[in-house]
Design a protein around this motif. Structure first.
Motif, mmCIF file in Angstrom:
data_model
loop_
_atom_site.group_PDB
_atom_site.id
_atom_site.type_symbol
_atom_site.label_atom_id
_atom_site.label_comp_id
_atom_site.label_asym_id
_atom_site.label_seq_id
_atom_site.Cartn_x
_atom_site.Cartn_y
_atom_site.Cartn_z
ATOM 1 N N GLN A 1 0.967 3.893 -3.107
ATOM 2 C CA GLN A 1 0.736 5.209 -2.739
ATOM 3 C C GLN A 1 1.716 6.298 -3.295
ATOM 4 O O GLN A 1 1.494 7.371 -3.811
ATOM 5 C CB GLN A 1 0.342 5.624 -1.386
ATOM 6 C CG GLN A 1 0.062 6.830 -1.140
ATOM 7 C CD GLN A 1 -0.288 6.922 0.465
ATOM 8 O OE1 GLN A 1 -0.030 6.109 1.307
ATOM 9 N NE2 GLN A 1 -0.574 8.552 0.884
ATOM 10 N N GLN A 2 2.987 5.924 -3.075
ATOM 11 C CA GLN A 2 4.040 6.832 -3.613
ATOM 12 C C GLN A 2 4.042 6.636 -5.188
ATOM 13 O O GLN A 2 4.555 7.706 -5.811
ATOM 14 C CB GLN A 2 5.577 6.064 -2.870
ATOM 15 C CG GLN A 2 5.665 6.334 -1.554
ATOM 16 C CD GLN A 2 6.906 5.590 -0.944
ATOM 17 O OE1 GLN A 2 7.822 5.230 -1.679
ATOM 18 N NE2 GLN A 2 7.035 5.626 0.283
ATOM 19 N N GLU B 1 1.905 9.347 -6.851
ATOM 20 C CA GLU B 1 2.060 10.789 -6.373
ATOM 21 C C GLU B 1 2.716 11.457 -7.801
ATOM 22 O O GLU B 1 3.427 11.206 -8.411
ATOM 23 C CB GLU B 1 3.329 10.919 -5.409
ATOM 24 C CG GLU B 1 3.253 10.510 -3.965
ATOM 25 C CD GLU B 1 2.024 11.394 -3.302
ATOM 26 O OE1 GLU B 1 2.196 12.497 -3.817
ATOM 27 O OE2 GLU B 1 1.751 11.005 -2.249
ATOM 28 N N ASP C 1 0.777 -1.136 0.021
ATOM 29 C CA ASP C 1 0.094 -0.025 0.048
ATOM 30 C C ASP C 1 1.003 1.271 0.027
ATOM 31 O O ASP C 1 0.576 1.980 -0.773
ATOM 32 C CB ASP C 1 -0.963 -0.047 1.246
ATOM 33 C CG ASP C 1 -1.880 -1.241 1.025
ATOM 34 O OD1 ASP C 1 -2.142 -1.651 0.039
ATOM 35 O OD2 ASP C 1 -2.546 -1.409 2.196
#
Length: 624
Positions: free
Chosen positions: A518-519, A522, A514
Motif C-alpha cells: 500500500q505504501q 502511494e 499488505d
C-alpha cells in the motif's frame, strides 16, 4: 491382658492423657507431641510408665544413589496393588492433609491400627470410588504398570537427568533407580526423558504419548499412594502439551499445574510452618517454587487468572542452602524462580489494567535489578562485552528475560492504543533470535519446551513491524525472523501451541506485505513511508536492560556480527551523550503494540479472530 492394652504407649503427656486422646510423645524427636505442637502449649510428660511388648524393628534396605537395574520392571498386578508392593506407603501420616488453625476440622483426628492419632482415614476408607477389581481390569487392559525395557528405560532416565534436572530439581536418581522405586514416577521420568529425543524421529511422539497415557491411567486408578510422588509426577506432566492452545482440554500444562497446586495446598506446602518437621523440606521448597513459577508463566502466556496470589502463601524465597551443592544448576533455578515471579507480577498488572507509568516503572526496575544481580556464571556477556561460554540453561534463562522485557514495554498500551514497539523491544527480539540460532546450530531444539513457541511469537512481532534503515539491517531482520520460524516449525510435532503460533506469524507476515504494498503505491511523494516514533523510555532503561550495550558501543573488538545490534550500539554513545531518546522506524504510521498483535491481554486465548481449526491429536493406548 488384651491386645489393645499391650499396644498402649509407655510415654504420654499430661494434655493428651487428660483429654483421653492418643499421644505420640514417645516417637517425638523434640520432646513435644503433635497435639501440643499444633496448639502451641507446653508438652509436660506424665509420670508413670506403661509396659508393653517390644516390637522388633523393621529392616529397611538402603537406597543406593548409584545406578542399578529395576528388579521388578513388569510386576504382577495383584502384587502391585498389595500392601507388600515396593511403592506402598510406609508412613501413614505422610498424606495427612493441611487444615488452617481456624478450620473446624483442625482436631478431627482418627486412630490408626497401631492406636496412634492420625489426621488421615484408615487405608480401607481412602480407596475412593475405584475398587480393586476395577483397577485390576484397567491395568490388564492398558499395561500401564509395565515399564519400558531396561535398556530403553535407562536411556530415558539419562536423557531426563542430563537435560531436565536443572528445571526439575525435585527428583534424584535414587528415586527411580532403586529396587523400591515408584512405578508411576519411573513412567513419568521416562515420559519426560522421551521429550528430549530428536523431534523428527518417526517414533518420537508416539512413544511419548504412550508413556503419557500410562501415567494418566496410573494416576486415575490411584496406583501410587504416596502423594509426594504424585505431586512430582504432576509437575512433570506440565511438559506435555500436544493440543493447540485454543482447544479446551484436560491434557496440558495449564490443567496439570492447576491440579498440582491444588494438591500442594492440600498438603500444606503453601505455609512455611509446615516444612520444619519434614525430612525432605529442601525438596519440598524447591517443588513449591517450581509450581509457583509454572503458575506465573502460564498466567502471563494465556492471560488467565493465576491459581495463586502472593498473599496466599508465606514460603520464604529459595537460597543456595536449599540445594545439595551451590552449583550452576542451583543458581539457575533460583534465578529462574525470581524471573517467573516478575512474570507473575506483570501478568497481574496487565489483567487489572494497571499500566500507569508508576506500574510500568516498577516492572522495569524489577527487570533491571534481576539482570544486575545475576550471578557471573549465568551471564551472557562479560564486562568487556564478549560472549561467555555457551550453556543451554543460561541461554534459556535469557530468552525468558528478553521476552519479559518486550512484554513489559507494551504496558503503556492503555494510554496510547497505537503505542509502537520500542527500541528495547527491537533489541530484545534480535537477542532472542540470536540465542535460538545458537540452539539450532547445536541441534538442541529437542530441549525446548512448549513455552518457547510463545517466546518465538513475542520476539517475532517487533521484527514484523520494524522497518530497517539499511539493506544489511533488512537482511538481518529476515534472517532473525527465519530463525524464529524454524524453531516454531520444529516444535510443532510435540506442542500444539506451536501450530497456533505458526498460524499467527503467517497472518502477521501477510499484514506486513499488505502495508508495504500500500505504501509503495502511494502517489504523493511527500507521504511518509514509515514513521520514527519518539519512545516513552529513557536512555537509562536501555543501559539497565542491556548491560552489554555500553561495552559494544565503546569497544571496537567486542563485535556481535549482527547489523541491527551493531547499528543500535554505534548510535548509542552519541544518543546518550546528547540525551536523545533512540528512534526506531516502523512500517506504518500507527503500528500496533505487542499486546495488540498478540491478541490484547489474553494472548493465547484470543490469538484468532477467525474460525481457525488446528490439528487435533487423537489418543490410543500404545505399547512402549
Amino acid at each position: 491382658m488384651s491386645a489393645l492394652l499391650k499396644n498402649r504407649a509407655r510415654l504420654v503427656c499430661v494434655q493428651c492423657h487428660g483429654r483421653k486422646i492418643k499421644c505420640d510423645l514417645e516417637e517425638s524427636l523434640d520432646n513435644t507431641c503433635a497435639y501440643c505442637r499444633r496448639h502451641k502449649v507446653s508438652c509436660i510428660r506424665r509420670e508413670g510408665v506403661r509396659k508393653r511388648s517390644q516390637q522388633p524393628e523393621r529392616h529397611v534396605p538402603h537406597r543406593s544413589r548409584t545406578s542399578s537395574p529395576i528388579i521388578n520392571s513388569r510386576p504382577d498386578i495383584s502384587y502391585a496393588l498389595s500392601e507388600a508392593a515396593p511403592n506402598r506407603l510406609g508412613d501413614k501420616d505422610i498424606n495427612s492433609a493441611y487444615f488452617a488453625e481456624h478450620s473446624v476440622l483442625q482436631d478431627a483426628d482418627y486412630e490408626d491400627e497401631s492406636g496412634k492419632p492420625s489426621t488421615a482415614l484408615p487405608p480401607t476408607e481412602m480407596s475412593g470410588s475405584i475398587t480393586t477389581d476395577v483397577k485390576v481390569k484397567i491395568l490388564r487392559a492398558t499395561d500401564a504398570h509395565k515399564l519400558p525395557k531396561p535398556a530403553l528405560r535407562q536411556a530415558l532416565f539419562d536423557a531426563f537427568f542430563a537435560n531436565l534436572s536443572y528445571t526439575f530439581p525435585i527428583i534424584d536418581r535414587a528415586e527411580v533407580e532403586s529396587p523400591r522405586a515408584s512405578v508411576l514416577l519411573q513412567q513419568a521420568v521416562c515420559m519426560a526423558g522421551s521429550l528430549m529425543r530428536h523431534p523428527n524421529l518417526p517414533d518420537s511422539f508416539p512413544r511419548t504419548r504412550a508413556l503419557y497415557e500410562k501415567v494418566k491411567v496410573l494416576i486415575c486408578v490411584n496406583f501410587e499412594p504416596n502423594m509426594m510422588v504424585v505431586l512430582k509426577v504432576l509437575c512433570l506432566l506440565t511438559l506435555w502439551s500436544p493440543i493447540p492452545s485454543h482447544i479446551v482440554s484436560l491434557d496440558g500444562p495449564w490443567h496439570a499445574t492447576g491440579s498440582a497446586l491444588r494438591l500442594a495446598v492440600q498438603m500444606g506446602m503453601h505455609k512455611n510452618s509446615t516444612y520444619a518437621s519434614k525430612a525432605d523440606r529442601a525438596c519440598r521448597r524447591r517443588l513449591w517454587w517450581l509450581l509457583n513459577s509454572s503458575d506465573c508463566i502460564q498466567a502471563l502466556i494465556y492471560g488467565r487468572p493465576p491459581v495463586l496470589k502472593t498473599e496466599d502463601f508465606d514460603v520464604s524465597l529459595l537460597t543456595e542452602d536449599d540445594f545439595e551443592e551451590p552449583n550452576l544448576q542451583a543458581r539457575y533455578f533460583i534465578a529462574d524462580t525470581a524471573m517467573a515471579s516478575i512474570m507473575g507480577e506483570l501478568a497481574l498488572k496487565i489483567s487489572r489494567n494497571a499500566s500507569s507509568p508508576q506500574e510500568k516503572a516498577q516492572i522495569s526496575e524489577s527487570l533491571s535489578l534481576w539482570i544486575a544481580q545475576l550471578h557471573p556464571d549465568l551471564r551472557l556477556y562479560d564486562a568487556a562485552g564478549y560472549r561467555t561460554t555457551y550453556h543451554y540453561p543460561v541461554t534459556e534463562l535469557h530468552i525468558e528475560y528478553f521476552g519479559t522485557v518486550i512484554l513489559s514495554q507494551a504496558m503503556s498500551r492503555q494510554f496510547a492504543k497505537q503505542w509502537p514497539c520500542s527500541t528495547a523491544c527491537l533489541l530484545a527480539s534480535t537477542c532472542i533470535a540470536s540465542l535460538y540460532e545458537e540452539i539450532l546450530y547445536r541441534e538442541q531444539v529437542a530441549l525446548l519446551t512448549t513455552m518457547h513457541a510463545f517466546w518465538c511469537l513475542t520476539a517475532a512481532i517487533p521484527l514484523l513491524y520494524y522497518k530497517p534503515e539499511t539493506a544489511s539491517m533488512e537482511s538481518q531482520r529476515k534472517e532473525s525472523l527465519e530463525i524464529l520460524c524454524s524453531v516454531v516449525e520444529q516444535l510443532q510435532p510435540r506442542f500444539g501451541v506451536a501450530r497456533t503460533v505458526s498460524h499467527k506469524i503467517q497472518r502477521l507476515q501477510c499484514e506486513r506485505r499488505d502495508l508495504l504494498s500500500q505504501q509503495a503505491m502511494e502517489q504523493d511523494k511527500n507521504q511518509p513511508q514509515g514513521n520514527n516514533f519518539r519512545q516513552d523510555e529513557e536512555i537509562w532503561q536501555l543501559n539497565a536492560f542491556f548491560p552489554q550495550l555500553r561495552a559494544w558501543s565503546t569497544s571496537k573488538d567486542a563485535v556481535v556480527h549482527n547489523p541491527i545490534l551493531e547499528g543500535v550500539a554505534q548510535n548509542h554513545a552519541l544518543q546518550e551523550a546528547q540525551g536523545v531518546e533512540p528512534l526506531v522506524q516502523w512500517i506504518s504510521e500507527g503500528p500496533l503494540s505487542v499486546f495488540d498483535a498478540l491478541g490484547a491481554s489474553s494472548f493465547m486465548d484470543t490469538l484468532f479472530d477467525d474460525n481457525y481449526q488446528g490439528d487435533e491429536v487423537g489418543f490410543a493406548l500404545g505399547q512402549v
